[in-house]
Design an enzyme around this catalytic site. Structure first.
Site, PDB file in Angstrom:
ATOM      1  N   LYS A  22      39.553  62.321  -1.196  1.00  0.00           N
ATOM      2  CA  LYS A  22      39.059  63.280  -2.197  1.00  0.00           C
ATOM      3  C   LYS A  22      40.227  64.004  -2.854  1.00  0.00           C
ATOM      4  O   LYS A  22      40.306  64.095  -4.091  1.00  0.00           O
ATOM      5  CB  LYS A  22      38.143  64.299  -1.530  1.00  0.00           C
ATOM      6  CG  LYS A  22      37.801  65.509  -2.387  1.00  0.00           C
ATOM      7  CD  LYS A  22      36.832  66.455  -1.703  1.00  0.00           C
ATOM      8  CE  LYS A  22      37.512  67.422  -0.800  1.00  0.00           C
ATOM      9  NZ  LYS A  22      38.114  68.607  -1.445  1.00  0.00           N
ATOM     10  N   ASN A  23      41.157  64.512  -2.022  1.00  0.00           N
ATOM     11  CA  ASN A  23      42.220  65.371  -2.547  1.00  0.00           C
ATOM     12  C   ASN A  23      43.360  64.613  -3.209  1.00  0.00           C
ATOM     13  O   ASN A  23      44.327  65.218  -3.663  1.00  0.00           O
ATOM     14  CB  ASN A  23      42.737  66.291  -1.441  1.00  0.00           C
ATOM     15  CG  ASN A  23      41.694  67.326  -1.062  1.00  0.00           C
ATOM     16  OD1 ASN A  23      40.696  67.505  -1.777  1.00  0.00           O
ATOM     17  ND2 ASN A  23      41.879  67.976   0.058  1.00  0.00           N
ATOM     18  N   CYS A 116      36.807  82.098  -3.103  1.00  0.00           N
ATOM     19  CA  CYS A 116      36.393  80.924  -2.332  1.00  0.00           C
ATOM     20  C   CYS A 116      36.126  81.418  -0.905  1.00  0.00           C
ATOM     21  O   CYS A 116      36.741  82.369  -0.435  1.00  0.00           O
ATOM     22  CB  CYS A 116      37.520  79.893  -2.370  1.00  0.00           C
ATOM     23  SG  CYS A 116      37.316  78.582  -1.181  1.00  0.00           S
ATOM     24  N   ARG A 121      42.853  82.375  -2.567  1.00  0.00           N
ATOM     25  CA  ARG A 121      43.328  81.157  -3.228  1.00  0.00           C
ATOM     26  C   ARG A 121      43.773  81.403  -4.668  1.00  0.00           C
ATOM     27  O   ARG A 121      43.238  80.844  -5.613  1.00  0.00           O
ATOM     28  CB  ARG A 121      42.274  80.058  -3.132  1.00  0.00           C
ATOM     29  CG  ARG A 121      41.938  79.742  -1.687  1.00  0.00           C
ATOM     30  CD  ARG A 121      40.986  78.606  -1.526  1.00  0.00           C
ATOM     31  NE  ARG A 121      41.605  77.320  -1.836  1.00  0.00           N
ATOM     32  CZ  ARG A 121      40.917  76.177  -1.795  1.00  0.00           C
ATOM     33  NH1 ARG A 121      39.626  76.202  -1.532  1.00  0.00           N
ATOM     34  NH2 ARG A 121      41.511  75.036  -2.059  1.00  0.00           N
ATOM     35  N   ASP A 304      42.895  71.488   7.066  1.00  0.00           N
ATOM     36  CA  ASP A 304      41.583  70.867   6.790  1.00  0.00           C
ATOM     37  C   ASP A 304      40.990  70.194   8.019  1.00  0.00           C
ATOM     38  O   ASP A 304      39.856  69.730   7.960  1.00  0.00           O
ATOM     39  CB  ASP A 304      41.697  69.832   5.658  1.00  0.00           C
ATOM     40  CG  ASP A 304      41.966  70.506   4.332  1.00  0.00           C
ATOM     41  OD1 ASP A 304      42.267  69.798   3.357  1.00  0.00           O
ATOM     42  OD2 ASP A 304      41.899  71.749   4.265  1.00  0.00           O
ATOM     43  N   ARG A 396      30.238  67.554  -0.662  1.00  0.00           N
ATOM     44  CA  ARG A 396      31.391  67.713  -1.548  1.00  0.00           C
ATOM     45  C   ARG A 396      32.549  66.831  -1.101  1.00  0.00           C
ATOM     46  O   ARG A 396      33.373  66.428  -1.899  1.00  0.00           O
ATOM     47  CB  ARG A 396      31.857  69.161  -1.549  1.00  0.00           C
ATOM     48  CG  ARG A 396      30.865  70.117  -2.150  1.00  0.00           C
ATOM     49  CD  ARG A 396      31.477  71.459  -2.364  1.00  0.00           C
ATOM     50  NE  ARG A 396      32.747  71.317  -3.071  1.00  0.00           N
ATOM     51  CZ  ARG A 396      33.563  72.338  -3.316  1.00  0.00           C
ATOM     52  NH1 ARG A 396      33.247  73.545  -2.901  1.00  0.00           N
ATOM     53  NH2 ARG A 396      34.691  72.174  -3.965  1.00  0.00           N
TER      54      ARG A 396
HETATM   55  C1  EPZ Z   1      44.655  71.950  -1.338  1.00  0.00           C
HETATM   56  O1  EPZ Z   1      44.161  73.186  -1.803  1.00  0.00           O
HETATM   57  C2  EPZ Z   1      43.441  71.167  -0.852  1.00  0.00           C
HETATM   58  N1  EPZ Z   1      42.535  70.946  -1.979  1.00  0.00           N
HETATM   59  C3  EPZ Z   1      42.739  71.953   0.250  1.00  0.00           C
HETATM   60  O2  EPZ Z   1      41.675  71.144   0.733  1.00  0.00           O
HETATM   61  C4  EPZ Z   1      43.741  72.171   1.398  1.00  0.00           C
HETATM   62  O3  EPZ Z   1      43.121  72.950   2.395  1.00  0.00           O
HETATM   63  C5  EPZ Z   1      44.974  72.900   0.863  1.00  0.00           C
HETATM   64  O4  EPZ Z   1      45.551  72.149  -0.229  1.00  0.00           O
HETATM   65  C6  EPZ Z   1      46.048  73.084   1.929  1.00  0.00           C
HETATM   66  O5  EPZ Z   1      46.412  71.838   2.454  1.00  0.00           O
HETATM   67  C7  EPZ Z   1      42.830  69.977  -2.877  1.00  0.00           C
HETATM   68  O6  EPZ Z   1      43.839  69.295  -2.783  1.00  0.00           O
HETATM   69  C8  EPZ Z   1      41.838  69.770  -3.987  1.00  0.00           C
HETATM   70  P1  EPZ Z   1      47.358  75.499  -1.588  1.00  0.00           P
HETATM   71  P2  EPZ Z   1      45.136  74.173  -2.640  1.00  0.00           P
HETATM   72  O7  EPZ Z   1      47.608  75.858  -2.996  1.00  0.00           O
HETATM   73  O8  EPZ Z   1      46.122  73.399  -3.394  1.00  0.00           O
HETATM   74  C9  EPZ Z   1      48.472  80.061  -1.392  1.00  0.00           C
HETATM   75  C10 EPZ Z   1      39.496  70.692   1.423  1.00  0.00           C
HETATM   76  O9  EPZ Z   1      38.879  71.082   2.418  1.00  0.00           O
HETATM   77  N2  EPZ Z   1      48.734  79.948  -2.836  1.00  0.00           N
HETATM   78  O10 EPZ Z   1      48.261  74.522  -0.911  1.00  0.00           O
HETATM   79  O11 EPZ Z   1      44.262  75.139  -3.356  1.00  0.00           O
HETATM   80  C11 EPZ Z   1      46.989  79.931  -1.074  1.00  0.00           C
HETATM   81  O12 EPZ Z   1      46.342  81.172  -1.174  1.00  0.00           O
HETATM   82  C12 EPZ Z   1      40.324  71.648   0.615  1.00  0.00           C
HETATM   83  O13 EPZ Z   1      39.520  69.493   1.025  1.00  0.00           O
HETATM   84  C13 EPZ Z   1      49.225  81.059  -3.523  1.00  0.00           C
HETATM   85  O14 EPZ Z   1      49.445  82.125  -2.951  1.00  0.00           O
HETATM   86  O15 EPZ Z   1      45.876  74.935  -1.460  1.00  0.00           O
HETATM   87  C14 EPZ Z   1      47.001  79.411   0.350  1.00  0.00           C
HETATM   88  O16 EPZ Z   1      47.111  80.510   1.233  1.00  0.00           O
HETATM   89  C15 EPZ Z   1      40.162  73.077   1.106  1.00  0.00           C
HETATM   90  N3  EPZ Z   1      49.460  80.945  -4.857  1.00  0.00           N
HETATM   91  C16 EPZ Z   1      48.282  78.575   0.420  1.00  0.00           C
HETATM   92  O17 EPZ Z   1      49.071  78.941  -0.727  1.00  0.00           O
HETATM   93  C17 EPZ Z   1      49.228  79.783  -5.556  1.00  0.00           C
HETATM   94  O18 EPZ Z   1      49.468  79.741  -6.779  1.00  0.00           O
HETATM   95  C18 EPZ Z   1      48.047  77.089   0.360  1.00  0.00           C
HETATM   96  O19 EPZ Z   1      47.240  76.847  -0.760  1.00  0.00           O
HETATM   97  C19 EPZ Z   1      48.712  78.680  -4.839  1.00  0.00           C
HETATM   98  C20 EPZ Z   1      48.485  78.784  -3.483  1.00  0.00           C
END
Ligand code: EPZ
Length: 416
Positions: A22-23, A116, A121, A304, A396
């Protein structure tokens, strides 16, 4: 609203075939915006999030046809640069159209993803990176409004190794003028898969899969013909399902190298793990040993898989400490697991799980995608029947989950 009913206590055994990730599929579908023409993406999982992404691309003017996991996307004529709130609020990954739209059209208007269940996020790092590349980025009435005649390559340091932030900026940089260096980039396999897809379109990218990614901008890209990598989280989810029932399951069509951290932990629990090209086999043990985990960016233990592993620890022999370091609110499954008799205490970002001989079937409610998978796993081992409501969360991210679980002996059905 549909529910899933599971009669627990059955050892699972047999083969489960893994679907596309998916991701990885979500950013790759967005990459089609970067090059006009007919794109073909295969091994795309049939999931609600993927359907939503297809609608979003159509909303931008792309032609989208899909059948049997193959997407044909025509992005010759994009009509709009807007990702509306109605679509973005149902799927945060919609933000992945931002970088491609600014790179292709010079402008984008993308609704800020709302809150979320698992955390705030924010997307501040996505926006800061685009500003570093010369885009004007404003927030207007809940929308990100970004403009740039042509993005310029920049050296961008990411405060956290954000997965979609790395993906958004990598896509934007492919058509920028000059070189972009992403420092402290995410190393997840989904980033590497996207980079391979972009390279097949003519992008010049090195370092994907490491914390420093270099992209030399080019003037144009060509349409892709690309097959999405297997889903490592789906792989881990079915391994956990086999493990908690003391079963003997073989996962096929997967990439074992993407699950190294999980396999190490499952071996520590006492499970016998065999693996080979495209397959992993787990043989159950009477009762898993309790093992501590701490979620970390890749190659650490994946956040995840935290909820699914916690379900397994609920029936382990001993005390397990599960620390969540990536998201600030990813323990919603705990209240539901406790209703099944689990003994879990939360202390800050750590959950202390005292393994129990048995957990018991109960009516429970899914709250987010991986929490719902956790409840399914617990229900498979619980004594008696469980009914899991709000299974739209499950749809999803898991393709044909009931069918795959029934195929290895689970007593599971969807009702309502
Ligand atoms: C991706 O989300 C995945 N989703 C998530 O999978 C996964 O849990 C996550 O990466 C971590 O591995 C997709 O790829 C579509 P991050 P993403 O940006 O990119 C902080 C699932 O279950 N952050 O790596 O949104 C954020 O708050 C989903 O399939 C900022 O502060 O995650 C978090 O604490 C859930 N500022 C941390 O970084 C930003 O601009 C990691 O978030 C971006 C992120």
């Amino acid at each position: 609203m549909q529910s899933i009913v599971i009669e627990g206590g059955k050892r699972l055994s047999g083969d489960v075939k893994i679907s596309g990730a998916k991701n990885s599929a979500l950013p790759i579908l967005c990459a089609s915006l970067l090059a006009p023409g007919e794109h073909v993406v295969s091994n795309v999982p049939e999931l609600q999030d993927v359907i939503t992404m297809g609608r979003l691309l159509e909303n931008l003017g792309a032609g989208v046809q899909s059948s049997d996991g193959v997407f044909h996307i025509d992005t010759e004529n994009l009509a709009k640069d807007e990702a509306p709130y109605e679509l973005v609020k149902t799927m945060r990954a919609s933000v992945l159209v931002l970088g491609p739209l600014v790179a292709r059209l010079g402008s984008a208007r993308v609704s800020l993803p709302g809150g979320c269940a698992i955390g705030a996020r924010p997307i501040n790092l996505h926006l800061a990176g685009l500003r570093d590349m010369g885009a004007e980025v404003e927030i207007e009435h809940g929308y990100v409004v970004a403009k740039a005649k042509r993005l310029k390559g920049a050296r961008i340091y990411l405060d956290t190794p954000t997965v979609t932030g790395t993906e958004n900026l990598m896509m934007a940089a492919t058509l920028a003028e000059g070189r972009t260096v992403l420092e402290n980039a995410a190393c997840e396999p989904e980033v590497t898969d996207l980079a391979a897809c972009l390279s097949s379109m003519g992008a010049k990218i090195t370092g994907a899969g490491t914390d420093t990614v270099r992209i030399e901008g080019v003037s144009e890209l060509r349409p892709m013909k690309y097959s999405v990598m297997p889903d490592r989280i789906e792989t881990g989810t079915y391994l956990a399902a086999g493990a908690i029932t003391g079963g003997d399951v073989r996962i096929t069509g997967c990439e074992p190298a993407h699950s190294a951290a999980l396999l190490t932990k499952l071996r520590e629990c006492g499970f016998e793990i065999e693996k080979g090209p495209g397959w992993i086999r787990l043989k159950g043990c009477d009762r898993p040993r309790a093992v501590d985990i701490k979620t970390l960016p890749y190659p650490g233990f994946p956040t995840d898989m935290q909820a699914q592993f916690m379900a397994l620890m609920c029936v382990a022999d001993g005390l397990s400490v599960i620390t969540e370091t990536v998201f600030e609110n990813r323990f919603m499954h705990i209240a539901e697991l406790k209703r099944m008799g689990a003994d879990i205490k939360v202390q800050g970002n750590a959950a202390v799980v005292q393994g129990a001989e048995n957990i018991f079937g109960a009516p429970v409610m899914a709250t987010d995608l991986r929490a719902s998978a956790s409840l399914v796993i617990a229900a498979l081992a619980a004594k008696g029947s469980s009914e899991i409501s709000r299974v739209y969360h499950l749809d999803r991210g898991y393709e044909r989950m009931e069918e795959k679980l029934r195929g290895i002996g689970a007593r599971i059905k969807r009702v309502g």
